[in-house]
Design an enzyme around this catalytic site. Structure first.
Site, PDB file in Angstrom:
ATOM      1  N   ASP A 133       7.618   6.172   7.616  1.00 47.36           N
ATOM      2  CA  ASP A 133       7.977   5.190   8.651  1.00 47.36           C
ATOM      3  C   ASP A 133       8.289   5.841   9.998  1.00 47.36           C
ATOM      4  N   CYS A 187      -3.250  -9.748  -9.220  1.00 43.44           N
ATOM      5  CA  CYS A 187      -2.452 -10.958  -8.979  1.00 43.44           C
ATOM      6  C   CYS A 187      -3.022 -12.144  -9.756  1.00 43.44           C
ATOM      7  N   CYS A 212      10.210 -14.094   7.830  1.00 44.70           N
ATOM      8  CA  CYS A 212      10.709 -13.387   6.636  1.00 44.70           C
ATOM      9  C   CYS A 212      12.206 -13.060   6.796  1.00 44.70           C
ATOM     10  N   CYS A 239      15.619  -8.937   1.850  1.00 41.62           N
ATOM     11  CA  CYS A 239      15.390  -9.988   0.853  1.00 41.62           C
ATOM     12  C   CYS A 239      14.474  -9.405  -0.217  1.00 41.62           C
ATOM     13  N   CYS A 246       8.063 -11.381  -9.119  1.00 38.06           N
ATOM     14  CA  CYS A 246       6.738 -10.827  -9.434  1.00 38.06           C
ATOM     15  C   CYS A 246       6.711 -10.321 -10.878  1.00 38.06           C
TER      16      CYS A 246
HETATM   17  C1  B12 Z   1       6.599  -4.098   9.700  1.00 34.61           C
HETATM   18  C2  B12 Z   1       7.175  -3.886   8.315  1.00 34.61           C
HETATM   19  C3  B12 Z   1       7.893  -4.932   7.740  1.00 34.61           C
HETATM   20  C4  B12 Z   1       7.903  -6.335   8.335  1.00 34.61           C
HETATM   21  C5  B12 Z   1       6.562  -7.000   7.997  1.00 34.61           C
HETATM   22  C6  B12 Z   1       6.180  -6.869   6.508  1.00 34.61           C
HETATM   23  C7  B12 Z   1       4.704  -6.660   6.267  1.00 34.61           C
HETATM   24  N1  B12 Z   1       4.233  -7.151   5.145  1.00 34.61           N
HETATM   25  O1  B12 Z   1       4.013  -6.054   7.050  1.00 34.61           O
HETATM   26  C8  B12 Z   1       9.159  -6.956   7.653  1.00 34.61           C
HETATM   27  C9  B12 Z   1      10.389  -6.697   8.519  1.00 34.61           C
HETATM   28  C10 B12 Z   1       9.081  -8.453   7.358  1.00 34.61           C
HETATM   29  C11 B12 Z   1       9.245  -6.090   6.396  1.00 34.61           C
HETATM   30  C12 B12 Z   1       9.844  -6.511   5.239  1.00 34.61           C
HETATM   31  C13 B12 Z   1       9.899  -5.772   4.067  1.00 34.61           C
HETATM   32  N2  B12 Z   1       9.556  -4.477   3.942  1.00 34.61           N
HETATM   33 CO1  B12 Z   1       8.610  -3.479   5.323  1.00 34.61          CO
HETATM   34  N3  B12 Z   1       7.546  -2.425   6.494  1.00 34.61           N
HETATM   35  C14 B12 Z   1       6.979  -2.670   7.620  1.00 34.61           C
HETATM   36  C15 B12 Z   1       6.171  -1.448   8.093  1.00 34.61           C
HETATM   37  C16 B12 Z   1       7.015  -0.677   9.118  1.00 34.61           C
HETATM   38  C17 B12 Z   1       4.789  -1.744   8.666  1.00 34.61           C
HETATM   39  C18 B12 Z   1       3.935  -2.686   7.799  1.00 34.61           C
HETATM   40  C19 B12 Z   1       2.685  -3.115   8.519  1.00 34.61           C
HETATM   41  O2  B12 Z   1       1.888  -2.301   8.952  1.00 34.61           O
HETATM   42  N4  B12 Z   1       2.477  -4.432   8.662  1.00 34.61           N
HETATM   43  C20 B12 Z   1       1.334  -4.983   9.331  1.00 34.61           C
HETATM   44  C21 B12 Z   1       0.777  -6.138   8.556  1.00 34.61           C
HETATM   45  C22 B12 Z   1      -0.469  -6.656   9.277  1.00 34.61           C
HETATM   46  O3  B12 Z   1       0.438  -5.629   7.286  1.00 34.61           O
HETATM   47  P1  B12 Z   1       0.449  -6.467   5.946  1.00 34.61           P
HETATM   48  O4  B12 Z   1       1.448  -7.561   5.947  1.00 34.61           O
HETATM   49  O5  B12 Z   1       0.497  -5.514   4.821  1.00 34.61           O
HETATM   50  O6  B12 Z   1      -0.967  -7.167   6.105  1.00 34.61           O
HETATM   51  C23 B12 Z   1      -2.116  -6.820   5.427  1.00 34.61           C
HETATM   52  C24 B12 Z   1      -2.617  -7.964   4.560  1.00 34.61           C
HETATM   53  O7  B12 Z   1      -2.097  -9.166   5.077  1.00 34.61           O
HETATM   54  C25 B12 Z   1      -4.110  -7.843   4.710  1.00 34.61           C
HETATM   55  N5  B12 Z   1      -4.785  -9.096   5.015  1.00 34.61           N
HETATM   56  C26 B12 Z   1      -4.828  -9.761   6.168  1.00 34.61           C
HETATM   57  N6  B12 Z   1      -5.558 -10.854   6.049  1.00 34.61           N
HETATM   58  C27 B12 Z   1      -5.994 -10.897   4.780  1.00 34.61           C
HETATM   59  C28 B12 Z   1      -6.764 -11.818   4.132  1.00 34.61           C
HETATM   60  C29 B12 Z   1      -7.091 -11.588   2.786  1.00 34.61           C
HETATM   61  C30 B12 Z   1      -7.895 -12.590   2.074  1.00 34.61           C
HETATM   62  C31 B12 Z   1      -6.635 -10.426   2.118  1.00 34.61           C
HETATM   63  C32 B12 Z   1      -6.976 -10.129   0.695  1.00 34.61           C
HETATM   64  C33 B12 Z   1      -5.799  -9.509   2.815  1.00 34.61           C
HETATM   65  C34 B12 Z   1      -5.515  -9.766   4.125  1.00 34.61           C
HETATM   66  O8  B12 Z   1      -4.401  -6.958   5.795  1.00 34.61           O
HETATM   67  C35 B12 Z   1      -3.222  -6.659   6.480  1.00 34.61           C
HETATM   68  C36 B12 Z   1      -3.320  -5.245   7.044  1.00 34.61           C
HETATM   69  O9  B12 Z   1      -3.493  -4.292   6.017  1.00 34.61           O
HETATM   70  C37 B12 Z   1       6.024  -0.651   6.732  1.00 34.61           C
HETATM   71  C38 B12 Z   1       6.005   0.877   6.871  1.00 34.61           C
HETATM   72  C39 B12 Z   1       4.649   1.389   7.304  1.00 34.61           C
HETATM   73  N7  B12 Z   1       4.651   2.307   8.251  1.00 34.61           N
HETATM   74  O10 B12 Z   1       3.624   0.971   6.793  1.00 34.61           O
HETATM   75  C40 B12 Z   1       7.242  -1.140   5.906  1.00 34.61           C
HETATM   76  C41 B12 Z   1       7.023  -1.386   4.412  1.00 34.61           C
HETATM   77  C42 B12 Z   1       5.760  -2.201   4.244  1.00 34.61           C
HETATM   78  N8  B12 Z   1       8.157  -2.205   4.037  1.00 34.61           N
HETATM   79  C43 B12 Z   1       8.622  -1.971   2.845  1.00 34.61           C
HETATM   80  C44 B12 Z   1       9.642  -2.728   2.218  1.00 34.61           C
HETATM   81  C45 B12 Z   1      10.305  -2.116   1.001  1.00 34.61           C
HETATM   82  C46 B12 Z   1       9.984  -3.984   2.720  1.00 34.61           C
HETATM   83  C47 B12 Z   1      10.860  -5.052   2.024  1.00 34.61           C
HETATM   84  C48 B12 Z   1      10.664  -5.145   0.510  1.00 34.61           C
HETATM   85  C49 B12 Z   1      12.346  -4.744   2.371  1.00 34.61           C
HETATM   86  C50 B12 Z   1      13.334  -5.786   1.892  1.00 34.61           C
HETATM   87  N9  B12 Z   1      13.687  -5.821   0.624  1.00 34.61           N
HETATM   88  O11 B12 Z   1      13.829  -6.561   2.678  1.00 34.61           O
HETATM   89  C51 B12 Z   1      10.385  -6.346   2.755  1.00 34.61           C
HETATM   90  C52 B12 Z   1       9.201  -6.995   2.025  1.00 34.61           C
HETATM   91  C53 B12 Z   1       8.687  -8.243   2.701  1.00 34.61           C
HETATM   92  C54 B12 Z   1       7.210  -8.501   2.387  1.00 34.61           C
HETATM   93  N10 B12 Z   1       6.920  -9.454   1.524  1.00 34.61           N
HETATM   94  O12 B12 Z   1       6.347  -7.794   2.932  1.00 34.61           O
HETATM   95  C55 B12 Z   1       7.849  -0.855   2.157  1.00 34.61           C
HETATM   96  C56 B12 Z   1       6.893  -1.487   1.125  1.00 34.61           C
HETATM   97  C57 B12 Z   1       6.761  -0.727  -0.176  1.00 34.61           C
HETATM   98  C58 B12 Z   1       5.792  -1.436  -1.101  1.00 34.61           C
HETATM   99  N11 B12 Z   1       6.011  -1.318  -2.395  1.00 34.61           N
HETATM  100  O13 B12 Z   1       4.854  -2.070  -0.682  1.00 34.61           O
HETATM  101  C59 B12 Z   1       7.133  -0.172   3.409  1.00 34.61           C
HETATM  102  C60 B12 Z   1       5.759   0.421   3.101  1.00 34.61           C
HETATM  103  C61 B12 Z   1       8.108   0.911   3.921  1.00 34.61           C
HETATM  104  C62 B12 Z   1       7.993   2.203   3.138  1.00 34.61           C
HETATM  105  N12 B12 Z   1       7.567   3.272   3.789  1.00 34.61           N
HETATM  106  O14 B12 Z   1       8.229   2.273   1.955  1.00 34.61           O
HETATM  107  N13 B12 Z   1       8.612  -4.901   6.573  1.00 34.61           N
HETATM  108  S1  SF4 Z   2       4.299 -12.662  -7.733  1.00 30.41           S
HETATM  109 FE1  SF4 Z   2       3.295 -10.639  -7.849  1.00 30.41          FE
HETATM  110  S2  SF4 Z   2       1.516 -10.946  -9.232  1.00 30.41           S
HETATM  111 FE2  SF4 Z   2       2.236 -12.975  -8.575  1.00 30.41          FE
HETATM  112  S3  SF4 Z   2       0.946 -13.436  -6.779  1.00 30.41           S
HETATM  113 FE3  SF4 Z   2       2.853 -12.540  -6.011  1.00 30.41          FE
HETATM  114  S4  SF4 Z   2       2.420 -10.383  -5.794  1.00 30.41           S
HETATM  115 FE4  SF4 Z   2       0.797 -11.217  -7.113  1.00 30.41          FE
HETATM  116  S1  SF4 Z   3      11.140 -10.891   1.502  1.00 26.70           S
HETATM  117 FE1  SF4 Z   3      11.978 -12.946   1.099  1.00 26.70          FE
HETATM  118  S2  SF4 Z   3      11.635 -14.125   2.978  1.00 26.70           S
HETATM  119 FE2  SF4 Z   3      10.346 -12.271   3.090  1.00 26.70          FE
HETATM  120  S3  SF4 Z   3       8.377 -12.904   2.275  1.00 26.70           S
HETATM  121 FE3  SF4 Z   3       9.524 -12.107   0.532  1.00 26.70          FE
HETATM  122  S4  SF4 Z   3      10.573 -13.907  -0.350  1.00 26.70           S
HETATM  123 FE4  SF4 Z   3       9.863 -14.478   1.689  1.00 26.70          FE
END
Ligand code: B12
Ligand code: SF4
Ligand code: SF4
Length: 308
Positions: A133, A187, A212, A239, A246
């Protein structure tokens, strides 16, 4: 040469295991062609909310060879943080599991540096950088490419063996290695995470981060918008709902990292103990934890927002 690549890759994976990483996978560094339009759309639609830092370094974020000139390989690493014990007062404000212990950035950086040192002493004059990160790298995308899991409908990286309660980090090296194949999506027809998200932040495989709870309680610096009142499900920092529901997280096993143990007895705190927390106590207890990211003011804002 091919034999060397294989041998080096195996050596790196073995050492990663020895250092306590859950798993290690390797990909060829290069431009993330498929991700570029997705990331661009995500940003254009404002789904990053106020996280303007996500707009910066667009080109570097999509191509590690721009970030680290000469880069050949991305070595992705997972570190488990699933705790054996959780908060035990049902009505206490909730803290997400990833923040129980010492801030993961420090814990992982030490291990990454040790792994880079190993590469440089055992393999030779390899140039590389460690990432957790700390720079614009798409952690989940690289880990998925490296076969460590798939990005689920909740957007997290999930492994069939270990669920999703792990951190992701990388070594980016100017060394050619043997590359792993991406994991497949498991999934299926499940929609548990989408159905359970209290703020409707998820659509399959995509997140609107601005909705979120993790963003609202940690990243957002302003007041939490009124539309979210009553929807926070008692989360005061982060959260875990879309991971708790999951089915693959039934396979999570407790971590063995002493640094991820809580620094005091706060897992036992009651609702009123949280509500009465002073700045002195906050600073002392969460001095080394990721919870300090909200600062005392942020945690108080979150706790106040949870009140009916
Ligand atoms: C910004 C960020 C956040 C943001 C946005 C989350 C997100 N999903 O991106 C916020 C603040 C909400 C957040 C929350 C959390 N985060 Co965070 N976050 C990041 C960060 C810094 C960047 C992620 C990023 O690049 N996002 C950009 C978006 C565009 O990416 P994306 O959501 O994955 O989108 C992809 C898909 O949507 C896909 N896509 C788009 N359109 C479509 C359409 C189809 C059909 C398909 C199949 C796919 C697809 O392509 C996109 C790009 O790859 C990373 C660290 C890093 N440097 O990577 C940590 C990271 C993702 N976070 C992490 C964690 C632990 C969390 C939380 C669990 C923390 C918590 N308990 O509160 C939550 C989980 C929430 C969730 N459901 O994602 C971990 C995840 C570990 C893992 N097992 O995946 C990371 C990797 C940090 C780390 N180094 O460990 N986070
Ligand atoms: S709960 Fe887990 S297995 Fe079910 S749709 Fe979400 S990410 Fe996929
Ligand atoms: S972390 Fe909580 S609020 Fe964010 S996407 Fe997952 S369930 Fe929704």
């Amino acid at each position: 040469m091919k034999q060397n690549k294989q041998l080096y890759s195996e050596l790196i994976k073995q050492e990663a295991k020895r250092l306590g990483f859950l798993s290690c996978g390797i990909s060829k560094a290069g431009f993330l062609k498929e991700e570029a339009p997705k990331l661009e759309r995500w940003l254009q639609e404002g789904r990053h909310g106020t996280m303007s830092w996500m707009e910066r370094h667009f080109d570097k974020r999509l191509d590690p060879t721009i970030l680290v000139p000469g880069a050949k390989s991305v070595v992705s690493l997972l570190l488990n943080y699933f705790p054996s014990e959780t908060q035990n007062n049902a009505d206490a404000p909730r803290i997400s599991k990833y923040a129980y212990g010492k801030d993961y950035h420090y814990v992982i950086k030490d291990k990454l540096k040790a792994l880079l040192h190993f590469v440089q002493t055992e393999i030779g004059a390899v140039q590389g950088r460690v990432f957790v990160d700390s720079a614009p790298v798409m952690d989940k995308v690289w880990a998925a490419k490296s076969g460590l899991g798939w990005q689920g409908k909740n957007t997290n990286l999930i492994s069939t063996k270990t669920g999703s309660y792990f951190f992701i980090a990388e070594l980016i090296l100017d060394l050619e290695l043997t590359y792993d194949t991406p994991a497949t999506d498991h999934c299926g027809t499940c929609t548990a995470c989408i159905d359970a998200c209290p703020t409707q932040a998820l659509t399959p495989y995509q997140i609107d981060a601005s909705k979120c709870i993790s963003y609202l309680t940690i990243e957002l610096k302003d007041e939490i918008p009124e539309t979210f009142r009553g929807k926070m499900e008692n989360w005061a920092f982060g959260c875990d709902i879309c991971q708790e529901v999951c089915p693959w997280n039934r396979f999570s096993k407790p971590h063995t990292e002493p640094d991820f143990e809580p620094a005091s007895d706060w897992l036992q705190w009651t609702k009123s103990e949280w509500e009465e927390i002073t700045e002195v106590v906050f600073t002392k207890i969460f001095k080394e934890s990721a919870v300090k990211r909200t600062k005392y003011k942020g945690l108080k804002r979150n706790l106040t927002f949870l009140k009916p």
